[in-house]
Design an enzyme around this catalytic site. Structure first.
Site, PDB file in Angstrom:
ATOM      1  N   GLU A  62      44.706  31.443   0.131  1.00  0.00           N
ATOM      2  CA  GLU A  62      45.297  30.238   0.739  1.00  0.00           C
ATOM      3  C   GLU A  62      45.574  29.167  -0.318  1.00  0.00           C
ATOM      4  O   GLU A  62      46.431  28.311  -0.135  1.00  0.00           O
ATOM      5  CB  GLU A  62      44.376  29.672   1.838  1.00  0.00           C
ATOM      6  CG  GLU A  62      44.288  30.536   3.093  1.00  0.00           C
ATOM      7  CD  GLU A  62      45.568  30.552   3.939  1.00  0.00           C
ATOM      8  OE1 GLU A  62      46.273  29.529   4.012  1.00  0.00           O
ATOM      9  OE2 GLU A  62      45.855  31.615   4.540  1.00  0.00           O
TER      10      GLU A  62
ATOM     11  N   THR B 171      40.347  40.041  11.329  1.00  0.00           N
ATOM     12  CA  THR B 171      39.230  39.453  12.058  1.00  0.00           C
ATOM     13  C   THR B 171      39.472  39.513  13.564  1.00  0.00           C
ATOM     14  O   THR B 171      38.615  39.984  14.324  1.00  0.00           O
ATOM     15  CB  THR B 171      39.015  37.996  11.590  1.00  0.00           C
ATOM     16  OG1 THR B 171      38.891  38.004  10.167  1.00  0.00           O
ATOM     17  CG2 THR B 171      37.793  37.381  12.212  1.00  0.00           C
TER      18      THR B 171
ATOM     19  N   THR C 288      44.099  40.876   6.197  1.00  0.00           N
ATOM     20  CA  THR C 288      45.513  40.874   5.776  1.00  0.00           C
ATOM     21  C   THR C 288      45.787  39.917   4.613  1.00  0.00           C
ATOM     22  O   THR C 288      46.859  39.972   4.020  1.00  0.00           O
ATOM     23  CB  THR C 288      46.431  40.515   6.966  1.00  0.00           C
ATOM     24  OG1 THR C 288      45.929  39.314   7.569  1.00  0.00           O
ATOM     25  CG2 THR C 288      46.451  41.639   7.983  1.00  0.00           C
ATOM     26  N   HIS C 289      44.842  39.056   4.305  1.00  0.00           N
ATOM     27  CA  HIS C 289      45.008  38.227   3.103  1.00  0.00           C
ATOM     28  C   HIS C 289      44.841  39.054   1.824  1.00  0.00           C
ATOM     29  O   HIS C 289      45.374  38.700   0.777  1.00  0.00           O
ATOM     30  CB  HIS C 289      43.954  37.118   3.074  1.00  0.00           C
ATOM     31  CG  HIS C 289      44.281  35.921   3.911  1.00  0.00           C
ATOM     32  ND1 HIS C 289      44.292  35.939   5.284  1.00  0.00           N
ATOM     33  CD2 HIS C 289      44.605  34.651   3.557  1.00  0.00           C
ATOM     34  CE1 HIS C 289      44.594  34.730   5.747  1.00  0.00           C
ATOM     35  NE2 HIS C 289      44.789  33.935   4.706  1.00  0.00           N
TER      36      HIS C 289
ATOM     37  N   TYR D 168      39.106  32.250   9.874  1.00  0.00           N
ATOM     38  CA  TYR D 168      38.530  32.736  11.121  1.00  0.00           C
ATOM     39  C   TYR D 168      37.253  33.553  10.850  1.00  0.00           C
ATOM     40  O   TYR D 168      36.353  33.628  11.680  1.00  0.00           O
ATOM     41  CB  TYR D 168      39.509  33.676  11.842  1.00  0.00           C
ATOM     42  CG  TYR D 168      40.640  33.028  12.604  1.00  0.00           C
ATOM     43  CD1 TYR D 168      40.919  31.665  12.508  1.00  0.00           C
ATOM     44  CD2 TYR D 168      41.446  33.798  13.439  1.00  0.00           C
ATOM     45  CE1 TYR D 168      41.969  31.108  13.221  1.00  0.00           C
ATOM     46  CE2 TYR D 168      42.488  33.241  14.158  1.00  0.00           C
ATOM     47  CZ  TYR D 168      42.752  31.891  14.046  1.00  0.00           C
ATOM     48  OH  TYR D 168      43.793  31.347  14.759  1.00  0.00           O
ATOM     49  N   GLY D 169      37.238  34.207   9.700  1.00  0.00           N
ATOM     50  CA  GLY D 169      36.242  35.248   9.440  1.00  0.00           C
ATOM     51  C   GLY D 169      34.809  34.799   9.290  1.00  0.00           C
ATOM     52  O   GLY D 169      33.891  35.615   9.261  1.00  0.00           O
TER      53      GLY D 169
END
Ligand code: DGL
Length: 272
Positions: free
Chosen positions: A151, A75, A186-187, A42-43
């Site tokens: 990811e 984000t 949060t990743h 998303y970022g």
């Protein structure tokens, strides 16, 4: 008492940092998690797109009869908190909880913030920190490559690519002599060991997902809305892409022995 589940969402795996903490501190809670794995990251996207994704994610979770929404995504929490605030349910993002923890932790008033490009551009953490304490000096840095590393499962402390990337991003922040660093995506807590190694033991790391989980627990307690039945493993996971990679990595991250209940959904069909 309220036995409805807590809804948690993120663009992918990162929000599991909040889920992990929720499972530890609120073992009676059921959780519904949505990871938008088909549209991560998303970022790097525009504000308009992030708002649209956030609205769809929240709409999907709201259809599951939940009692609270946690945007376990730096984000969305930075760029589109108004989307969450507009709904009927209580909504918690990560910016305020993490900023409060950082303002309490810093002794020198030199606080670092790392996050996605959209998060850093929004200056949401800077604003929240300055509201809490106008004397805090904020040093921020976007670290977009951390998201695909996580990811891809490349987050272990001996991973050479993760180590090199962290050095490249973080050494300039270390040179600013910050004493507290908000992991504003949060990743990033999944790269905790790698980040800790570059920043050194004197820098306190703030885990945004974890702080949001504690804020949610406090809110549910205050509203007398905690679950009353032990619900070990009562988590359902939904993703917008195939379940395989998510199921394997999520199982590792959550330290789950049994295979997780993961299903794929068509998030575009929850049109706003
Ligand atoms: N975990 C998210 C965040 O906190 C997502 C990052 C991304 O999708 O770019 O910002």
């Amino acid at each position: 008492m309220d036995n409805r589940p807590i809804g948690v969402f993120d663009s992918g795996l990162g929000g599991l940092t909040a889920v992990k903490e929720l499972r530890t501190i609120l073992p009676n809670e059921q959780i519904v998690y949505f990871g938008d794995t088909g549209r991560v990251p998303y970022g790097t996207r525009s504000v308009k797109t992030i708002e649209k994704y956030a609205a769809q994610d929240i709409r999907f979770l709201s259809s599951m009869d939940i009692k609270l929404v946690i945007a376990a995504c730096g984000t969305v929490s930075s760029v589109a908190p108004h989307v969450g605030m507009a709904i009927q349910l209580p909504f918690i993002g990560v910016v305020d909880p993490a900023s409060k923890a950082a303002a309490a932790a810093t002794k020198t008033g030199r606080v670092g913030v790392i996050g996605t490009t959209a998060t850093i551009k929004s200056k949401a953490f800077d604003k929240a920190l300055h509201t809490l304490n106008p004397d805090i000096q904020v040093f921020s840095r976007e670290c977009p490559l951390f998201v695909p590393l996580v990811e891809s499962g490349w987050f272990r402390k001996d991973d050479e690519i993760a180590k090199l990337t962290a050095r490249r991003y973080l050494i300039p922040l270390r040179e600013e002599k910050i004493d507290t660093l908000i992991l504003g995506c949060t990743h990033f807590p999944l790269l905790w060991d790698v980040i800790h190694e570059v920043m050194g033991p004197e820098v306190a790391l703030i885990n945004t997902g974890c702080e949001a989980a504690h804020t949610a627990a406090a809110l549910l307690r205050e509203k007398d809305a905690l679950g009353e039945r032990p619900a070990p493993g009562a988590c359902r996971f939904f993703v917008s892409d195939s379940i395989d990679g998510f199921q394997r990595l999520a199982g590792i991250l959550l330290g789950s022995e049994e295979s997780l209940d993961v299903r794929q959904v068509d998030i575009d069909s929850t049109a706003c």
